[in-house]
Design an enzyme around this catalytic site. Structure first.
Site, mmCIF file in Angstrom:
data_model
loop_
_atom_site.group_PDB
_atom_site.id
_atom_site.type_symbol
_atom_site.label_atom_id
_atom_site.label_comp_id
_atom_site.label_asym_id
_atom_site.label_seq_id
_atom_site.Cartn_x
_atom_site.Cartn_y
_atom_site.Cartn_z
ATOM 1 N N LYS A 1 0.841 -1.195 0.000
ATOM 2 C CA LYS A 1 0.000 0.000 0.000
ATOM 3 C C LYS A 1 0.879 1.248 0.000
ATOM 4 O O LYS A 1 0.666 2.171 -0.770
ATOM 5 C CB LYS A 1 -0.920 -0.040 1.233
ATOM 6 C CG LYS A 1 -1.862 1.118 1.318
ATOM 7 C CD LYS A 1 -2.815 0.940 2.494
ATOM 8 C CE LYS A 1 -3.519 2.241 2.790
ATOM 9 N NZ LYS A 1 -4.416 2.166 3.934
ATOM 10 N N GLU B 1 10.409 -4.929 4.366
ATOM 11 C CA GLU B 1 10.422 -6.335 3.963
ATOM 12 C C GLU B 1 10.123 -6.471 2.471
ATOM 13 O O GLU B 1 10.828 -7.160 1.724
ATOM 14 C CB GLU B 1 9.352 -7.128 4.739
ATOM 15 C CG GLU B 1 9.628 -7.299 6.212
ATOM 16 C CD GLU B 1 9.067 -6.186 7.076
ATOM 17 O OE1 GLU B 1 8.831 -5.071 6.554
ATOM 18 O OE2 GLU B 1 8.893 -6.418 8.286
ATOM 19 N N GLY C 1 -4.879 -1.851 5.021
ATOM 20 C CA GLY C 1 -4.099 -2.999 4.541
ATOM 21 C C GLY C 1 -4.743 -4.333 4.887
ATOM 22 O O GLY C 1 -4.868 -5.217 4.044
ATOM 23 N N ARG C 2 -5.195 -4.482 6.137
ATOM 24 C CA ARG C 2 -5.726 -5.784 6.562
ATOM 25 C C ARG C 2 -7.136 -6.052 6.047
ATOM 26 O O ARG C 2 -7.708 -7.109 6.327
ATOM 27 C CB ARG C 2 -5.650 -5.906 8.084
ATOM 28 C CG ARG C 2 -6.260 -4.748 8.846
ATOM 29 C CD ARG C 2 -5.863 -4.798 10.320
ATOM 30 N NE ARG C 2 -6.353 -3.652 11.079
ATOM 31 C CZ ARG C 2 -5.707 -2.485 11.161
ATOM 32 N NH1 ARG C 2 -4.577 -2.310 10.511
ATOM 33 N NH2 ARG C 2 -6.204 -1.496 11.883
ATOM 34 N N GLU D 1 -4.608 -6.423 15.034
ATOM 35 C CA GLU D 1 -4.080 -5.120 14.626
ATOM 36 C C GLU D 1 -5.187 -4.068 14.724
ATOM 37 O O GLU D 1 -4.923 -2.889 14.933
ATOM 38 C CB GLU D 1 -3.514 -5.195 13.193
ATOM 39 C CG GLU D 1 -2.582 -4.051 12.841
ATOM 40 C CD GLU D 1 -1.755 -4.297 11.573
ATOM 41 O OE1 GLU D 1 -0.654 -4.850 11.665
ATOM 42 O OE2 GLU D 1 -2.226 -3.934 10.485
ATOM 43 N N HIS E 1 -5.910 -33.076 18.102
ATOM 44 C CA HIS E 1 -4.772 -33.870 18.569
ATOM 45 C C HIS E 1 -3.619 -32.971 19.013
ATOM 46 O O HIS E 1 -2.504 -33.441 19.200
ATOM 47 C CB HIS E 1 -4.301 -34.810 17.453
ATOM 48 C CG HIS E 1 -5.374 -35.771 17.056
ATOM 49 N ND1 HIS E 1 -5.517 -37.010 17.625
ATOM 50 C CD2 HIS E 1 -6.393 -35.646 16.166
ATOM 51 C CE1 HIS E 1 -6.567 -37.623 17.092
ATOM 52 N NE2 HIS E 1 -7.117 -36.810 16.208
ATOM 53 N N LYS F 1 9.627 -0.899 14.186
ATOM 54 C CA LYS F 1 10.212 -0.625 12.860
ATOM 55 C C LYS F 1 11.288 0.439 12.993
ATOM 56 O O LYS F 1 12.375 0.332 12.435
ATOM 57 C CB LYS F 1 9.141 -0.053 11.912
ATOM 58 C CG LYS F 1 8.179 -1.041 11.322
ATOM 59 C CD LYS F 1 7.374 -0.316 10.232
ATOM 60 C CE LYS F 1 6.044 -0.983 9.961
ATOM 61 N NZ LYS F 1 5.190 -0.212 9.061
HETATM 62 O O1 F6P Z 1 2.061 -4.290 9.928
HETATM 63 C C1 F6P Z 1 1.851 -2.949 9.660
HETATM 64 C C2 F6P Z 1 1.336 -2.705 8.274
HETATM 65 O O2 F6P Z 1 1.249 -1.346 8.076
HETATM 66 C C3 F6P Z 1 0.015 -3.408 8.001
HETATM 67 O O3 F6P Z 1 -1.076 -2.714 8.448
HETATM 68 C C4 F6P Z 1 0.073 -3.573 6.531
HETATM 69 O O4 F6P Z 1 -0.857 -4.514 6.113
HETATM 70 C C5 F6P Z 1 1.507 -4.019 6.362
HETATM 71 O O5 F6P Z 1 2.224 -3.244 7.291
HETATM 72 C C6 F6P Z 1 2.074 -3.862 4.985
HETATM 73 O O6 F6P Z 1 2.058 -2.541 4.552
HETATM 74 P P1 F6P Z 1 2.207 -2.144 3.037
HETATM 75 O O7 F6P Z 1 1.088 -2.752 2.277
HETATM 76 O O8 F6P Z 1 2.172 -0.649 3.010
HETATM 77 O O9 F6P Z 1 3.530 -2.676 2.545
#
Ligand code: F6P
Length: 548
Positions: free
Chosen positions: A209, A215, A269-270, A355, A386, A514
């Site tokens: 987003k 990452e 995002g979620r 979250e 189990h 972060k």
């Molecule tokens: O974990 C924090 C967060 O901002 C989430 O809300 C989001 O889904 C994720 O990082 C990834 O963010 P982006 O889509 O901006 O890479």
């Protein structure tokens, strides 16, 4: 309209719920079932292909009535209209919360800052559809002319968990493309995926987003370098596409306009799998199935918006959650889907729920003095039986559980399905009824053991029962029913956030770590010294192999 700030614990209904709780907290549910032959029917909601039985919960009619009073006092209905109509209810980020608009019909009108957002949603959907068809039918190929065989989704959090969960959940409906997910900044994750694919026939979908996530950008860069070991720079355009709100950054990465799928800041995002973030879903199962997923979610949206609160699935489900969290003081909730396809469902819900509602500050800025977001965990049945079911049955903790099952199996193996469904139903029966010491004693007596041994063993074999479960029984796992199920939990999250008087749609809690990781990373690569606590300092030194 912004959501009002109403401390739920100061309402009349909350006080009444506290009194009511004292009266019923020790009652065994089996008592209510004995006294009321209509209980199971009364506490079942039948809607479309959903059969939701919440009768095995520690509630009476009064509990539901008092929660309806609470809903009234916290103005839940007004909050629901604000949510659907695009009010900026994500006030701390000054944004609307409109994942529901992503699955609204083309004729709908939803305004954000005076602009109807539906046309641009449909324009993007058309782009997803065309692109999906061209990748699947081979009209678009890799740079050597070979058709695509693999798709790699590069993203994390909401840009990974939703698509990954749905792609697996709908794998029965998938086509010839194999979808992989790279999320962790752990380089071993990306390298394991790279081992399985060929640069000639793989499409990379970078989903972020913000397009600033460490990452995702690290993984995208590593993959790009790997790709360029066997291909020329200009072929990147044939293999890399991106989904983002940050078009400028995407272009800087080298992705051309036609390969950019937009999303918008009014999609959290979620909650974004319904947008172009779901591109890998569409590629995996075809656009029509992706559309059916959206249509299912829309049906649940309509149910949530229009159904009276007492027969409204997400509302009842949220009430139950609050009841256990705030009155019984349960810390966690288990989600147990009786299908291997929903293997990642609990993981996906962990982000969506924790979250969203893991917050401590009320909407007026004061600190809460009650519990909010619950801890979510779970695994598919029967595997989980189990693993951790021992604790559900005989542990000291009260853990309400959602049992999700499907009447029809997709491959149609009746023998397995009967066994699966018998377990699905039996577990909630066992959790409700338990097994008394008399029953246990009778059972052991049959084994001809000495009386003394029987007496010794009996307490260990007793099940107290009275453990709450809600059964969500759905006809069949289809893109449409999955859409309804996910949307059900999304709305449950919303209702809980309204009642708990928190902002469910920001996530400032993920920022601090972060930021500090950024500082530590800098320290790894330079001699700059930042002040840390003694433990953190030791760990940094241990990693750098230094001693003081
Ligand atoms: O974990 C924090 C967060 O901002 C989430 O809300 C989001 O889904 C994720 O990082 C990834 O963010 P982006 O889509 O901006 O890479």
């Amino acid at each position: 309209m912004a959501l009002k700030s109403i401390d739920p614990t100061k309402t009349k209904a909350w006080k009444k719920l506290e009194e009511h709780f004292k009266e019923i907290k020790n009652v065994h549910m089996t008592q209510w079932f004995k006294n009321d032959t209509n209980r199971a029917n009364r506490f079942t909601i039948k809607w479309d292909d959903f059969f939701v039985d919440y009768s095995k919960n520690r509630i009476t009619n009064s509990t539901v009535d008092l929660f309806l009073e609470l809903a009234n006092e916290v103005e839940l209905k007004n909050a629901i209209s604000s949510y659907f109509s695009g009010d900026k209810i994500n006030q701390t980020e000054n944004r609307a919360v409109l994942h529901t608009a992503l699955r609204a019909p083309e004729s709908a009108q939803v305004f954000v800052d005076g602009e109807n957002i539906i046309p641009k949603i449909y324009e993007t959907n058309k782009k997803i559809e065309t692109f999906t068809n061209h990748i699947i039918n081979g009209a678009l190929t890799g740079h050597t002319g070979k058709p695509f065989t693999d798709v790699v989704n590069i993203g994390i959090g909401g840009s990974d968990l939703g698509p990954a969960m749905v792609v697996e959940a709908l794998s029965f409906y998938k086509n010839h493309l194999t979808t992989h997910f790279v999320s962790n900044v752990d380089g071993d994750h990306v390298n394991e995926v790279l081992k399985k694919i060929s640069p000639e026939t793989t499409l990379f979908v970078i989903v972020s987003k913000t397009f600033t996530t460490q990452e995702t950008l690290s993984n995208a860069n590593t993959i790009r370098q790997w790709f360029l070991q066997s291909a020329q720079e200009h072929t990147v355009a044939k293999h890399f596409v991106a989904v983002s709100t940050n078009i400028k950054k995407v272009k800087e990465f080298g992705i051309v306009n036609e390969n950019i799928f937009p999303m918008w800041d009014w999609v959290g995002g979620r909650f974004s799998l319904w947008s172009a973030v779901g591109l890998s879903i569409s590629l995996s199962v075809g656009y029509n199935n992706f559309k059916a997923l959206l249509e299912g979610a829309h049906k649940m949206d309509e149910h949530f918006k229009n159904e009276p609160l007492q027969t409204n699935i997400p509302v009842i489900s949220a009430f139950l959650s609050i009841w256990y969290n705030n009155f019984f003081k349960s810390e966690s909730e288990a989600i147990i889907p009786y299908t291997q396809y929903l293997n990642q469902f609990a993981t996906y819900l962990q982000q969506a729920i924790m979250e969203s509602n893991g917050k401590t500050i009320m909407r007026n800025g004061d600190k809460v003095n009650y519990q909010t977001g619950n801890i979510i965990w779970g695994e598919p049945g029967t595997n989980s039986q189990h693993a951790f079911f021992q604790l559900l049955h005989q542990g000291t903790k009260l853990i309400p559980a959602d049992f999700i099952g499907f009447k029809k199996s997709l491959h149609g193996n009746i023998d397995h399905q009967d066994k699966l469904m018998s377990n699905f139903i039996a577990q909630t029966e066992a959790l409700l009824n338990g097994k008394s010491s008399e029953e246990v004693a009778k059972e052991i007596q049959r084994s001809n053991l000495p009386k003394e041994t029987i007496n010794q063993l009996t307490p260990f074999k007793v099940f107290e029962g009275n453990k709450p479960t809600t059964t969500i029984f759905i006809d069949k796992l289809t893109p449409e029913s999955l859409g309804k199920l996910i949307a059900m939990y999304e709305h449950k999250i919303f209702v809980q956030g309204v009642v708990w008087n928190i902002y469910s749609y920001d996530q400032f809690g993920v920022e601090l770590g972060k930021q500090l990781a950024g500082n530590i990373l800098e320290e790894f690569n330079s001699s700059s010294i930042i002040t840390h606590d003694a433990s953190t300092k030791n760990l940094i030194n241990h990693y750098k192999n230094l001693t003081e």
